[in-house]
Design an enzyme around this catalytic site. Structure first.
Site, PDB file in Angstrom:
ATOM      1  N   GLY A   1      -9.601   9.383 -68.121  1.00 24.19           N
ATOM      2  CA  GLY A   1      -8.608   8.925 -66.738  1.00 24.19           C
ATOM      3  C   GLY A   1      -9.701   9.878 -65.929  1.00 24.19           C
ATOM      4  O   GLY A   1      -9.212   9.935 -64.819  1.00 24.19           O
TER       5      GLY A   1
ATOM      6  N   PRO B   1     -13.493   8.006 -72.160  1.00 22.35           N
ATOM      7  CA  PRO B   1     -13.996   8.473 -70.620  1.00 22.35           C
ATOM      8  C   PRO B   1     -14.289   6.757 -70.325  1.00 22.35           C
ATOM      9  O   PRO B   1     -14.644   5.415 -71.227  1.00 22.35           O
ATOM     10  CB  PRO B   1     -14.922   8.836 -70.387  1.00 22.35           C
ATOM     11  N   GLY B   2     -14.088   5.974 -69.249  1.00 26.92           N
ATOM     12  CA  GLY B   2     -14.620   4.924 -68.922  1.00 26.92           C
ATOM     13  C   GLY B   2     -14.820   4.799 -67.469  1.00 26.92           C
ATOM     14  O   GLY B   2     -16.466   4.840 -66.850  1.00 26.92           O
TER      15      GLY B   2
ATOM     16  N   ARG C   1     -10.630  -4.118 -57.193  1.00 27.15           N
ATOM     17  CA  ARG C   1      -9.399  -2.951 -56.329  1.00 27.15           C
ATOM     18  C   ARG C   1      -9.006  -2.551 -55.273  1.00 27.15           C
ATOM     19  O   ARG C   1      -7.964  -2.225 -55.438  1.00 27.15           O
ATOM     20  CB  ARG C   1     -10.886  -2.065 -56.591  1.00 27.15           C
TER      21      ARG C   1
ATOM     22  N   TYR D   1      -5.311  -1.867 -55.359  1.00 31.22           N
ATOM     23  CA  TYR D   1      -4.847  -0.180 -55.318  1.00 31.22           C
ATOM     24  C   TYR D   1      -5.309   0.317 -54.109  1.00 31.22           C
ATOM     25  O   TYR D   1      -4.335   0.990 -54.058  1.00 31.22           O
ATOM     26  CB  TYR D   1      -5.630   0.184 -55.888  1.00 31.22           C
TER      27      TYR D   1
ATOM     28  N   CYS E   1      -9.035 -16.802 -49.082  1.00 34.00           N
ATOM     29  CA  CYS E   1      -7.224 -17.060 -47.570  1.00 34.00           C
ATOM     30  C   CYS E   1      -6.806 -16.219 -47.933  1.00 34.00           C
ATOM     31  O   CYS E   1      -5.568 -16.685 -48.976  1.00 34.00           O
ATOM     32  CB  CYS E   1      -7.583 -18.702 -47.809  1.00 34.00           C
ATOM     33  N   GLU E   2      -6.643 -14.905 -48.167  1.00 32.06           N
ATOM     34  CA  GLU E   2      -5.614 -13.748 -48.157  1.00 32.06           C
ATOM     35  C   GLU E   2      -6.484 -13.023 -47.473  1.00 32.06           C
ATOM     36  O   GLU E   2      -7.158 -12.620 -47.471  1.00 32.06           O
ATOM     37  CB  GLU E   2      -5.781 -13.432 -49.867  1.00 32.06           C
TER      38      GLU E   2
ATOM     39  N   TYR F   1     -14.370  -1.239 -63.545  1.00 26.61           N
ATOM     40  CA  TYR F   1     -13.191  -1.700 -62.892  1.00 26.61           C
ATOM     41  C   TYR F   1     -13.492  -2.623 -61.933  1.00 26.61           C
ATOM     42  O   TYR F   1     -12.824  -3.205 -60.722  1.00 26.61           O
ATOM     43  CB  TYR F   1     -12.271  -0.710 -62.508  1.00 26.61           C
TER      44      TYR F   1
HETATM   45  C1  LIG Z   1      -8.279   2.725 -69.507  1.00 25.91           C
HETATM   46  C2  LIG Z   1      -8.245   3.016 -70.289  1.00 25.91           C
HETATM   47  C3  LIG Z   1      -9.184   4.626 -70.529  1.00 25.91           C
HETATM   48  C4  LIG Z   1     -10.567   4.978 -69.078  1.00 25.91           C
HETATM   49  O1  LIG Z   1      -9.784   5.031 -68.743  1.00 25.91           O
HETATM   50  P1  LIG Z   1     -10.451   6.292 -66.943  1.00 25.91           P
HETATM   51  O2  LIG Z   1      -9.890   6.200 -66.274  1.00 25.91           O
HETATM   52  O3  LIG Z   1     -11.827   4.846 -66.728  1.00 25.91           O
HETATM   53  O4  LIG Z   1     -11.062   6.736 -67.852  1.00 25.91           O
HETATM   54  C5  LIG Z   1      -9.185   4.819 -71.788  1.00 25.91           C
HETATM   55  N1  LIG Z   1      -8.255   4.857 -72.630  1.00 25.91           N
HETATM   56  C6  LIG Z   1      -6.909   4.185 -72.792  1.00 25.91           C
HETATM   57  C7  LIG Z   1      -6.326   4.291 -73.459  1.00 25.91           C
HETATM   58  C8  LIG Z   1      -7.169   3.210 -71.304  1.00 25.91           C
HETATM   59  O5  LIG Z   1      -6.428   2.496 -71.017  1.00 25.91           O
END
Ligand SMILES: *Cc1c(COP(=O)(O)O)cnc(C)c1O
Length: 419
Positions: A240, A276-277, A314, A318, A343-344, A372
């Site tokens: 997150g 973390p992503g 994105r 969003y 075409c949007e 993402y």
């Molecule tokens: C998407 C997700 C993450 C990663 O979230 P980031 O905001 O990219 O760090 C971690 N855990 C779960 C369960 C998720 O669905």
């Protein structure tokens, strides 16, 4: 900090000038920097040095490219997966099954069976119903599934609604008020070893307070579960942490996050899991695009680029902001609407954006597209899927081939009765 910078008037990824990639591979194309991925992986890990016992599991959905997973696996990262497809990618990248966590609200029976067969480390169960089904399945397979129960802590992450996951009316996890009762019910089942709890409240968080609130609630729950006789050895704190999308934007640093985690979880006596992503991959990629043409507008001109919402969703999804910069800036600026060819009206990257001046045929990048980005692509408007490139110092390689619209059409069949 990332490794995309102007050198001798031309934007480079590490030591590779982006026009070289555009010439060799075509545009649009995603470009990732290995040095940036490794740097982010190291910074995040070091920020958690004070946490003795931990697994950092990269959220594969942020960037599932095999080579990206390979880079992170070599940094000691595990994987957080939300489908069997992602699990297979993590395994193919050489990530050990016991370092894989399986999250997600809709795991099918077939997916659970495949994950049990593969010997993954932990299932994060999102409901009592799912827990009961997994227990029955694992028992029938003669196995025991290590599990954590995902808790919905009912905190507002303060991020975009579509990427908030920890409010009471979101679909994820079980309500914290019912967690003790559901935990008690599932912990007694054969086939599962319910050993912990998990939380993930949302993505692109710009403030540590909601995370701290969620972790604090989780700590209280751990105390209550232990008081009820349960053995809690694992707590998954999710992902997150946000990244800066605008130059100069200030977000909580991994160090501040790590210090907060160490403070809040002190004395918990558990193994912590992190997922973390975005914070690892976001600034490690750009979307390289070419200006198709510049069209006069009523107010500002439209810069029509060859990338579109199907390549980078994105902004359309969003209203997300991505910096748009010229690959060979001449120092002048313009105010323009940056749009794709789809075409949007939603295929708009930015309206009234003050940015580098670009002209027809020139190259530009959308920054912070490493998370993402490619993973959310579609083939809308029969545009196919674009290539992905990984840069390492002065070399680069195509790490995902372009899949053109023709190949997608080849997978379609016209029935006899239409022929
Ligand atoms: C998407 C997700 C993450 C990663 O979230 P980031 O905001 O990219 O760090 C971690 N855990 C779960 C369960 C998720 O669905």
């Amino acid at each position: 900090m990332d490794h995309f910078a102007i050198k001798d008037g031309v934007m480079h990824a590490e030591d590779v000038a982006l026009p070289r990639i555009a010439d060799a591979v075509g545009t649009p194309v995603y470009v990732y920097s290995r040095a940036t991925l490794e740097r982010h992986a190291r910074v995040f890990r070091e920020a958690l040095d004070a946490v003795p016992d931990k697994l950092i599991a990269f959220a594969v959905k942020a960037n599932p490219n095999l080579s990206v997973l390979k880079v992170l696996g070599r940094q000691g990262y595990g994987a957080d997966v939300v489908s069997v497809g992602e699990m297979r990618r993590a395994l193919a990248a050489g990530i050990a099954p016991e370092r894989i966590v399986f999250s997600g609200v809709g795991k099918t029976r077939a997916e659970m069976a495949a994950a049990l067969d593969a010997g993954i480390g932990q299932f994060n169960i999102e409901s009592e119903e799912e827990g009961l089904e997994l227990a029955e399945l694992a028992d029938a397979m003669g196995m025991t599934a290590s599990c954590a129960l995902r808790i919905n802590p009912d905190v507002d992450a303060g991020t975009h609604d579509k990427i908030s996951t920890g409010k009471a009316d979101n679909k994820f996890g079980v309500p914290i008020s019912e967690a003790g009762q559901i935990f008690g019910k599932l912990a007694g089942q054969r086939g599962v070893n319910l050993r912990g709890v998990a939380v993930h409240i949302g993505s692109q968080l710009g403030d540590l307070a909601p995370l701290e609130a969620a972790f604090t609630k989780l700590g209280e729950l751990v105390t209550a579960l232990r008081a009820a006789g349960h053995i809690i050895t694992h707590v998954d704190l999710g992902g997150g942490l946000g990244v800066p999308y605008k130059q100069g934007e200030r977000l909580p640093s991994p160090q501040e996050y790590g210090a907060m985690v160490a403070r809040v979880t002190q004395g918990w006596g558990v193994s912590l899991i992190f997922e973390p992503g975005r914070v690892i991959a976001g600034n490690a990629g750009v979307l390289l695009t070419r200006v198709v043409r510049v069209k006069r507008g009523i107010n500002d001109p439209f810069v029509i680029v060859d990338a579109a919402m199907n390549d980078l969703a994105r902004p359309a999804l969003y209203g997300a902001y991505h910096d748009f910069v010229a690959v060979e800036p001449d120092g002048s600026a313009m105010t323009a609407n940056i749009v794709g060819p789809i075409c949007e009206t939603g295929d708009t990257f930015a309206m009234g954006r003050h940015c580098d001046r670009v002209r027809t045929g020139e190259l530009a990048v959308f920054r912070t597209a490493g998370a993402y980005g490619a993973t959310m692509a579609s083939s809308y408007n029969s545009r196919g899927f674009i290539a992905e490139v990984l840069v390492d110092g002065d070399k680069f390689a195509v790490v995902a081939d372009r899949i053109d619209a023709g190949s997608i059409m080849d997978a379609e069949r016209v029935p006899d009765w239409l022929a």
